[in-house]
Design a protein around this motif. Structure first.
Motif, PDB file in Angstrom:
ATOM      1  N   LEU A  12      53.878  40.861  28.241  1.00 60.71           N
ATOM      2  CA  LEU A  12      52.995  40.342  29.283  1.00 60.71           C
ATOM      3  C   LEU A  12      53.640  39.179  30.019  1.00 60.71           C
ATOM      4  O   LEU A  12      53.586  39.097  31.253  1.00 60.71           O
ATOM      5  CB  LEU A  12      51.660  39.904  28.678  1.00 60.71           C
ATOM      6  CG  LEU A  12      50.653  39.289  29.634  1.00 60.71           C
ATOM      7  CD1 LEU A  12      50.194  40.320  30.645  1.00 60.71           C
ATOM      8  CD2 LEU A  12      49.475  38.728  28.870  1.00 60.71           C
ATOM      9  N   ALA A  13      54.285  38.281  29.306  1.00 56.40           N
ATOM     10  CA  ALA A  13      54.957  37.142  29.940  1.00 56.40           C
ATOM     11  C   ALA A  13      56.097  37.613  30.840  1.00 56.40           C
ATOM     12  O   ALA A  13      56.280  37.092  31.950  1.00 56.40           O
ATOM     13  CB  ALA A  13      55.479  36.181  28.876  1.00 56.40           C
ATOM     14  N   HIS A  14      56.844  38.595  30.384  1.00 55.34           N
ATOM     15  CA  HIS A  14      57.935  39.137  31.201  1.00 55.34           C
ATOM     16  C   HIS A  14      57.386  39.800  32.466  1.00 55.34           C
ATOM     17  O   HIS A  14      57.913  39.598  33.560  1.00 55.34           O
ATOM     18  CB  HIS A  14      58.745  40.139  30.376  1.00 55.34           C
ATOM     19  CG  HIS A  14      59.874  40.753  31.121  1.00 55.34           C
ATOM     20  ND1 HIS A  14      61.002  40.049  31.467  1.00 55.34           N
ATOM     21  CD2 HIS A  14      60.038  42.004  31.618  1.00 55.34           C
ATOM     22  CE1 HIS A  14      61.813  40.841  32.140  1.00 55.34           C
ATOM     23  NE2 HIS A  14      61.247  42.033  32.238  1.00 55.34           N
ATOM     24  N   TYR A  15      56.323  40.561  32.317  1.00 53.17           N
ATOM     25  CA  TYR A  15      55.710  41.207  33.471  1.00 53.17           C
ATOM     26  C   TYR A  15      55.126  40.168  34.431  1.00 53.17           C
ATOM     27  O   TYR A  15      55.247  40.292  35.647  1.00 53.17           O
ATOM     28  CB  TYR A  15      54.610  42.174  33.020  1.00 53.17           C
ATOM     29  CG  TYR A  15      53.810  42.727  34.166  1.00 53.17           C
ATOM     30  CD1 TYR A  15      54.343  43.697  35.005  1.00 53.17           C
ATOM     31  CD2 TYR A  15      52.535  42.256  34.439  1.00 53.17           C
ATOM     32  CE1 TYR A  15      53.620  44.188  36.076  1.00 53.17           C
ATOM     33  CE2 TYR A  15      51.806  42.743  35.501  1.00 53.17           C
ATOM     34  CZ  TYR A  15      52.353  43.708  36.323  1.00 53.17           C
ATOM     35  OH  TYR A  15      51.645  44.181  37.382  1.00 53.17           O
ATOM     36  N   TYR A  16      54.510  39.145  33.885  1.00 54.72           N
ATOM     37  CA  TYR A  16      53.909  38.081  34.694  1.00 54.72           C
ATOM     38  C   TYR A  16      54.968  37.376  35.544  1.00 54.72           C
ATOM     39  O   TYR A  16      54.774  37.140  36.738  1.00 54.72           O
ATOM     40  CB  TYR A  16      53.200  37.108  33.749  1.00 54.72           C
ATOM     41  CG  TYR A  16      52.647  35.883  34.391  1.00 54.72           C
ATOM     42  CD1 TYR A  16      51.537  35.947  35.217  1.00 54.72           C
ATOM     43  CD2 TYR A  16      53.221  34.633  34.159  1.00 54.72           C
ATOM     44  CE1 TYR A  16      51.017  34.815  35.802  1.00 54.72           C
ATOM     45  CE2 TYR A  16      52.712  33.508  34.730  1.00 54.72           C
ATOM     46  CZ  TYR A  16      51.609  33.595  35.558  1.00 54.72           C
ATOM     47  OH  TYR A  16      51.103  32.471  36.140  1.00 54.72           O
ATOM     48  N   ARG A  17      56.107  37.047  34.934  1.00 51.94           N
ATOM     49  CA  ARG A  17      57.179  36.388  35.700  1.00 51.94           C
ATOM     50  C   ARG A  17      57.752  37.331  36.760  1.00 51.94           C
ATOM     51  O   ARG A  17      58.045  36.918  37.874  1.00 51.94           O
ATOM     52  CB  ARG A  17      58.278  35.902  34.758  1.00 51.94           C
ATOM     53  CG  ARG A  17      57.845  34.711  33.940  1.00 51.94           C
ATOM     54  CD  ARG A  17      58.991  34.105  33.160  1.00 51.94           C
ATOM     55  NE  ARG A  17      60.012  33.502  33.971  1.00 51.94           N
ATOM     56  CZ  ARG A  17      59.932  32.288  34.518  1.00 51.94           C
ATOM     57  NH1 ARG A  17      58.849  31.583  34.346  1.00 51.94           N
ATOM     58  NH2 ARG A  17      60.924  31.793  35.210  1.00 51.94           N
ATOM     59  N   ASP A  75      53.318  48.677  28.907  1.00 51.28           N
ATOM     60  CA  ASP A  75      52.121  49.036  28.141  1.00 51.28           C
ATOM     61  C   ASP A  75      51.188  47.832  27.983  1.00 51.28           C
ATOM     62  O   ASP A  75      50.849  47.408  26.891  1.00 51.28           O
ATOM     63  CB  ASP A  75      52.511  49.601  26.775  1.00 51.28           C
ATOM     64  CG  ASP A  75      51.326  50.268  26.084  1.00 51.28           C
ATOM     65  OD1 ASP A  75      50.433  50.776  26.785  1.00 51.28           O
ATOM     66  OD2 ASP A  75      51.297  50.250  24.840  1.00 51.28           O
ATOM     67  N   ILE A  76      50.799  47.278  29.150  1.00 53.41           N
ATOM     68  CA  ILE A  76      49.938  46.103  29.183  1.00 53.41           C
ATOM     69  C   ILE A  76      48.510  46.537  29.492  1.00 53.41           C
ATOM     70  O   ILE A  76      48.269  47.245  30.462  1.00 53.41           O
ATOM     71  CB  ILE A  76      50.428  45.097  30.245  1.00 53.41           C
ATOM     72  CG1 ILE A  76      51.811  44.586  29.872  1.00 53.41           C
ATOM     73  CG2 ILE A  76      49.451  43.957  30.400  1.00 53.41           C
ATOM     74  CD1 ILE A  76      52.459  43.778  30.949  1.00 53.41           C
ATOM     75  N   ASP A  77      47.584  46.092  28.653  1.00 50.28           N
ATOM     76  CA  ASP A  77      46.170  46.357  28.882  1.00 50.28           C
ATOM     77  C   ASP A  77      45.599  45.171  29.653  1.00 50.28           C
ATOM     78  O   ASP A  77      45.583  44.049  29.134  1.00 50.28           O
ATOM     79  CB  ASP A  77      45.446  46.519  27.547  1.00 50.28           C
ATOM     80  CG  ASP A  77      43.967  46.796  27.722  1.00 50.28           C
ATOM     81  OD1 ASP A  77      43.564  47.221  28.828  1.00 50.28           O
ATOM     82  OD2 ASP A  77      43.223  46.593  26.746  1.00 50.28           O
ATOM     83  N   PRO A  78      45.126  45.376  30.919  1.00 49.22           N
ATOM     84  CA  PRO A  78      44.641  44.246  31.708  1.00 49.22           C
ATOM     85  C   PRO A  78      43.399  43.577  31.131  1.00 49.22           C
ATOM     86  O   PRO A  78      43.094  42.446  31.469  1.00 49.22           O
ATOM     87  CB  PRO A  78      44.339  44.846  33.081  1.00 49.22           C
ATOM     88  CG  PRO A  78      44.528  46.297  32.985  1.00 49.22           C
ATOM     89  CD  PRO A  78      45.109  46.625  31.658  1.00 49.22           C
ATOM     90  N   LEU A  87      45.371  33.678  29.551  1.00 47.26           N
ATOM     91  CA  LEU A  87      44.535  32.991  30.526  1.00 47.26           C
ATOM     92  C   LEU A  87      43.753  31.842  29.904  1.00 47.26           C
ATOM     93  O   LEU A  87      43.378  30.897  30.600  1.00 47.26           O
ATOM     94  CB  LEU A  87      43.579  33.981  31.194  1.00 47.26           C
ATOM     95  CG  LEU A  87      44.233  35.051  32.061  1.00 47.26           C
ATOM     96  CD1 LEU A  87      43.186  36.012  32.609  1.00 47.26           C
ATOM     97  CD2 LEU A  87      45.025  34.436  33.189  1.00 47.26           C
ATOM     98  N   GLY A  88      43.498  31.904  28.618  1.00 45.42           N
ATOM     99  CA  GLY A  88      42.774  30.844  27.937  1.00 45.42           C
ATOM    100  C   GLY A  88      43.668  29.751  27.380  1.00 45.42           C
ATOM    101  O   GLY A  88      43.170  28.747  26.869  1.00 45.42           O
ATOM    102  N   ASP A  89      44.973  29.924  27.475  1.00 45.12           N
ATOM    103  CA  ASP A  89      45.917  28.958  26.934  1.00 45.12           C
ATOM    104  C   ASP A  89      45.846  27.646  27.717  1.00 45.12           C
ATOM    105  O   ASP A  89      45.851  27.642  28.944  1.00 45.12           O
ATOM    106  CB  ASP A  89      47.329  29.543  27.003  1.00 45.12           C
ATOM    107  CG  ASP A  89      48.360  28.660  26.355  1.00 45.12           C
ATOM    108  OD1 ASP A  89      48.000  27.885  25.458  1.00 45.12           O
ATOM    109  OD2 ASP A  89      49.535  28.754  26.769  1.00 45.12           O
ATOM    110  N   GLU A  90      45.777  26.539  26.993  1.00 45.05           N
ATOM    111  CA  GLU A  90      45.665  25.229  27.636  1.00 45.05           C
ATOM    112  C   GLU A  90      46.928  24.876  28.423  1.00 45.05           C
ATOM    113  O   GLU A  90      46.844  24.273  29.492  1.00 45.05           O
ATOM    114  CB  GLU A  90      45.385  24.148  26.589  1.00 45.05           C
ATOM    115  CG  GLU A  90      44.028  24.265  25.938  1.00 45.05           C
ATOM    116  CD  GLU A  90      42.886  24.073  26.932  1.00 45.05           C
ATOM    117  OE1 GLU A  90      43.040  23.260  27.862  1.00 45.05           O
ATOM    118  OE2 GLU A  90      41.859  24.744  26.779  1.00 45.05           O
TER     119      GLU A  90
END
Length: 151
Positions: A12-17, A75-78, A87-90
């Motif tokens: 997810l982090a790789h896809y996000y970047r 294979d990311i589940d939105p 999204l909840g990470d401070e």
């Protein structure tokens, strides 16, 4: 580490970047062509932008298609737990707030610089060119800040 060995949060982090870099590239390219069309329509840059502008739609479609293919490959589940935990990470929320703040200050600084440039350079349509360049600067600074602050 091979991509198959990555856990869901790493994928997810790789896809996000990748999505942020793609969005930044598309916004900057479209903004540069729009500024060339609005600010310098009778120059060679304006002619080139007028010629290439219709192809930017195809570039946007290819970029979105590439992101969809990358999401499917990763294979990311939105609606999954990994997205909720990201999204909840401070730290993510703090970096997002700093990126928004940097984007706001980028817009303020861009306004000053663009008004001075419109007086000295002389845009063909100064209000529209300044508005377009301000929008591009704000989005670009926000996305770059988010990429910089991302861990």
């Amino acid at each position: 580490m091979l991509p198959e060995e990555l856990n869901e949060i790493d994928r997810l982090a790789h896809y996000y970047r990748s999505a942020l870099w793609t969005a930044l590239s598309v916004v900057v390219c479209m903004g540069a062509f729009a500024i060339a069309l609005l600010g310098f329509p009778d120059t060679q840059a304006g002619g080139l932008a007028r010629t290439i502008w219709p192809m930017l739609t195809i570039v946007c479609v290819i970029a979105v298609g590439g992101l969809q293919a990358a999401k499917k490959k990763a294979d990311i589940d939105p609606m999954g737990n990994a997205v909720e935990s990201m999204l909840g990470d401070e730290l993510y929320k703090a970096s997002l707030n700093r990126a928004y703040r940097n984007g706001f200050f980028g817009v303020l600084i861009a306004q000053f610089l663009l008004i001075a440039a419109s007086v000295w350079i002389g845009f063909a349509q100064p209000v529209a060119t300044t508005a377009c360049a301000t929008l591009v600067a704000g989005v670009a600074v926000t996305l770059l800040s988010l990429l910089f602050y991302d861990r």
